[in-house]
Design an enzyme around this catalytic site. Structure first.
Site, short mmCIF file in Angstrom:
data_model
loop_
_atom_site.label_atom_id
_atom_site.label_comp_id
_atom_site.label_asym_id
_atom_site.label_seq_id
_atom_site.Cartn_x
_atom_site.Cartn_y
_atom_site.Cartn_z
N ARG A 25 0.81 -1.23 0.00
CA ARG A 25 0.00 0.00 0.00
C ARG A 25 0.84 1.28 0.00
NH1 ARG A 25 -4.10 -0.91 4.71
NH2 ARG A 25 -2.75 -2.68 5.21
N LYS A 32 8.93 -0.70 2.49
CA LYS A 32 8.21 0.15 3.46
C LYS A 32 9.08 0.57 4.64
CE LYS A 32 4.83 -1.64 6.05
NZ LYS A 32 3.44 -2.08 6.32
N GLN A 85 13.31 -14.47 5.60
CA GLN A 85 12.06 -15.19 5.38
C GLN A 85 11.76 -15.07 3.89
OE1 GLN A 85 8.43 -13.35 6.74
NE2 GLN A 85 7.43 -15.33 7.12
N GLY A 90 3.38 -15.78 7.02
CA GLY A 90 2.69 -15.37 8.24
C GLY A 90 3.65 -14.96 9.34
N ASN A 389 37.80 41.11 6.49
CA ASN A 389 36.49 41.56 6.04
C ASN A 389 36.41 41.39 4.53
OD1 ASN A 389 33.97 43.36 6.88
ND2 ASN A 389 34.72 44.05 4.89
N ALA A 435 38.18 48.02 -4.17
CA ALA A 435 36.85 47.61 -4.61
C ALA A 435 36.83 47.38 -6.12
CB ALA A 435 35.82 48.67 -4.23
N ARG A 452 41.87 46.91 -11.78
CA ARG A 452 40.69 47.34 -12.53
C ARG A 452 41.10 48.48 -13.43
NH1 ARG A 452 38.66 50.10 -7.08
NH2 ARG A 452 39.60 52.13 -7.42
C1 UD1 Z 1 -0.87 -8.59 12.94
C2 UD1 Z 1 -1.50 -9.51 13.99
C3 UD1 Z 1 -2.71 -8.81 14.59
C4 UD1 Z 1 -2.33 -7.47 15.16
C5 UD1 Z 1 -1.63 -6.62 14.11
C6 UD1 Z 1 -1.08 -5.38 14.74
C7 UD1 Z 1 -1.03 -11.76 13.26
C8 UD1 Z 1 -1.59 -12.98 12.64
N1 UD1 Z 1 -1.87 -10.76 13.40
O1 UD1 Z 1 -1.85 -8.48 11.92
O2 UD1 Z 1 -3.29 -9.60 15.60
O3 UD1 Z 1 -3.48 -6.79 15.64
O4 UD1 Z 1 -0.53 -7.35 13.53
O5 UD1 Z 1 -0.54 -4.55 13.77
O6 UD1 Z 1 0.12 -11.74 13.65
N2 UD1 Z 1 5.45 -9.96 8.60
C9 UD1 Z 1 6.55 -10.69 8.25
N3 UD1 Z 1 6.39 -11.88 7.63
C10 UD1 Z 1 5.17 -12.39 7.36
C11 UD1 Z 1 4.04 -11.65 7.72
C12 UD1 Z 1 4.21 -10.43 8.35
O7 UD1 Z 1 7.69 -10.25 8.48
O8 UD1 Z 1 5.11 -13.49 6.81
C13 UD1 Z 1 5.64 -8.65 9.26
C14 UD1 Z 1 5.14 -7.50 8.39
O9 UD1 Z 1 6.19 -6.96 7.65
C15 UD1 Z 1 4.63 -6.52 9.42
C16 UD1 Z 1 4.21 -7.39 10.60
O10 UD1 Z 1 4.85 -8.63 10.43
O11 UD1 Z 1 5.63 -5.64 9.87
C17 UD1 Z 1 2.72 -7.55 10.69
O12 UD1 Z 1 2.26 -8.20 9.55
P1 UD1 Z 1 0.83 -7.90 8.96
O13 UD1 Z 1 0.61 -8.82 7.83
O14 UD1 Z 1 0.67 -6.46 8.75
O15 UD1 Z 1 -0.08 -8.38 10.17
P2 UD1 Z 1 -1.53 -7.87 10.45
O16 UD1 Z 1 -2.47 -8.52 9.52
O17 UD1 Z 1 -1.54 -6.40 10.54
#
Ligand code: UD1
Ligand code: CA
Length: 488
Positions: A25, A32, A85, A90, A389, A435, A452
């Site tokens: 986004r 980001k 990763q 997740g 100066n 000058a 000059r």
């Molecule tokens: C997550 C939480 C949610 C919480 C919210 C707060 C989970 C499942 N949910 O949701 O409960 O309220 O954060 O902001 O954890 N990231 C990785 N690798 C991944 C996925 C995410 O490094 O595979 C990092 C992202 O870069 C980000 C953070 O983890 O900085 C959160 O990931 P995001 O997907 O935004 O989680 P939310 O859906 O916001």
């Protein structure tokens, strides 16, 4: 730093900062977490807060844009470890990647995000301390918010104990009405965390391995789990787009200005003053409206900065003043004054009580103690001695189209207005330059350089060649053309 002093009270084995997400986004070619707020990348804020707990290991999980993010970390945070990763499966999977990088870890492990810039080191210290005092296996930092949309909800049992975290997309209507949210910041017991991560499944609406499921897994194993609720919900807010980037930037700026005020800096209009996160300002310095103090800037005490002034990577000594000017990579000595409307470029070094006045540009030059360049000058690759100066409109011609050359002006020299000093050239101590001179040769101590054309007046030219004009009439009225004593 009170943060780090308090950090010694809770021993933290590791802080894991998650930063592998794509951040689509932002609509950016820059990952980001490298977008800046308060002059520093989001990741800088996350790493700085994490470092305040003095963990044995500080690990950032990188994935999307990992070349750029990894390079940033290597350049600016060389002691931070990186875990890769490859696929964003997740938050639980991301933490598992970090543990795989560190090897077996016991003791307290904190998890934070790379895109949450307002979280403070003090809050992490408090979370770790609360977690250890409560002897919890998992402690979740929560906040009560007006609009919980998008967050995981904190689900409690009949006795009010933390039972589970349910994601927005997996929540039923009753759960969606809960306003207590999961900030995404946690303290874990390392062993419980490692064990639970092996048992995560992706049986949820997003098909991800949720870190949040560690809560219910730990509970079902009868490990104590709990929460710490912050009353400063902004600390838990993440950046997903550039609107939020600006909003959190504003909150962060407000905090930095307030910190400066409480440490003895007068800020006339906080809403029109912009401070980067690492700026240092001495007591009794006054910041006037429209002042931006950018990364790397250190200001002494009793200075007056502004209005409408930007200082970037500058060092300003006590009692200096900078008015309506733009300065980068410069050093401004004690009691020196700059402006209004001047431009100091990298390598400008102003000595004690020196003066750079209006509409002056200075690059890679030393201006000696009490020396003055008061008006309308360009000074580049130049050394000016004590007490000299440099008259209005003087230019050092330091560039011949191919090479840059140096100009040296000694002590107590006097360079007349509108002179051009063609480098390489040396103006010795105690020299006067007339000058309007264009100086191409070195001038010896105590000499006057005049370079000059000599003035010539053509007698009565206007009366003959501009007869009948206003100039002619004024000249005649002033006595031109009438016989004078010498004519008789
Ligand atoms: C997550 C939480 C949610 C919480 C919210 C707060 C989970 C499942 N949910 O949701 O409960 O309220 O954060 O902001 O954890 N990231 C990785 N690798 C991944 C996925 C995410 O490094 O595979 C990092 C992202 O870069 C980000 C953070 O983890 O900085 C959160 O990931 P995001 O997907 O935004 O989680 P939310 O859906 O916001
Ligand atoms: Ca998020």
């Amino acid at each position: 730093m009170p943060d780090s002093e308090r950090a010694t009270s809770a021993v933290v084995s590791a802080v894991i900062v998650l930063a592998a997400g794509a951040g689509t986004r932002m609509r950016s070619s820059v990952p980001k977490v490298l977008h800046p707020v308060a002059g520093k990348p989001l990741l800088w804020h996350a790493v700085t807060a994490a470092a305040a707990v003095r963990p044995e290991h500080l690990v950032v999980v990188v994935g999307y844009g990992r070349e750029q993010v990894g390079q940033y970390l290597a350049d600016h945070h060389p002691t931070v470890r990186q875990a890769v990763q490859d696929e964003q499966l997740g938050t639980g999977h991301a933490v598992a990647c970090a543990l795989a990088e560190m090897g077996r870890i016991s003791g307290t492990v904190l998890v934070t995000y790379g895109d949450v810039p307002l979280l403070t080191g003090a809050t992490l210290v408090e979370l770790a301390a609360h977690h250890q005092r409560s002897a919890n296996a998992v402690t979740v930092l929560t906040a009560d918010v007006v609009d919980p949309t998008g967050y995981g909800r904190i689900v409690r049992d009949e006795s009010g104990q933390l039972a589970a975290i349910v994601e927005q997309k997996d929540a039923d209507d009753v759960q969606r009405a809960i306003t207590e949210i999961n900030s995404g910041v946690y303290a874990f017991d390392g062993a419980v965390l490692a064990d639970a991560l092996t048992r995560l499944t992706s049986a949820n609406s997003q098909g991800e391995r949720y870190l949040t499921d560690v809560v219910s897994l730990a509970r079902s194993d009868d490990h104590p789990v709990g929460t710490l609720t912050t009353d400063d919900a902004a600390q838990t807010e993440g950046v997903n787009d550039r609107v939020q980037l600006a909003e959190l930037g504003k909150v962060l700026n407000g905090r930095l200005v307030r910190d400066a005020q409480l440490s003895g800096v007068t800020v006339v209009d906080p809403s029109a003053t912009y401070l980067h996160a690492d700026v240092v300002i001495g007591r009794d310095t006054v910041l006037l409206p429209g002042t931006s103090l950018e990364a790397g800037t250190v200001i002494g005490s009793h200075c007056v900065i502004g209005p409408e002034t930007t200082l970037s990577d500058c060092r300003v000594a006590d009692h200096a003043a900078v008015v309506r000017s733009h300065c980068t990579g410069s050093t401004i000595g004690p009691g020196a004054s700059v402006g209004p409307y001047s431009y100091l470029r990298p390598g400008a070094d102003l000595g004690e009580k020196s003066k750079v006045g209006a509409f002056v540009e200075i690059k890679k030059s030393f201006i000696g103690r009490r020396a003055k360049v008061p008006h309308l000058s360009y000074i580049g690759d130049t050394t000016i001695g004590t007490g000299s100066n440099v008259g209005a409109g003087t230019i050092t011609a330091n560039y011949d189209g191919v090479l840059k050359s140096a100009t040296t002006i000694g002590e107590n020299a006097f360079v007349g207005s509108n002179s051009t000093l063609v480098a390489p050239v040396r103006i010795a101590d105690g020299v006067y330059v007339a000058a309007g001179s264009t100086v191409t040769n070195d001038v010896e101590p105590g000499d006057l350089a005049v370079a000059r054309g000599r003035q010539r007046s053509v007698k009565g030219w206007v009366l003959r060649r501009r007869e009948g004009t206003a100039s002619d009439r004024s000249a005649r009225a002033a006595g031109a053309g009438s016989p004078t004593a010498t004519d008789v």
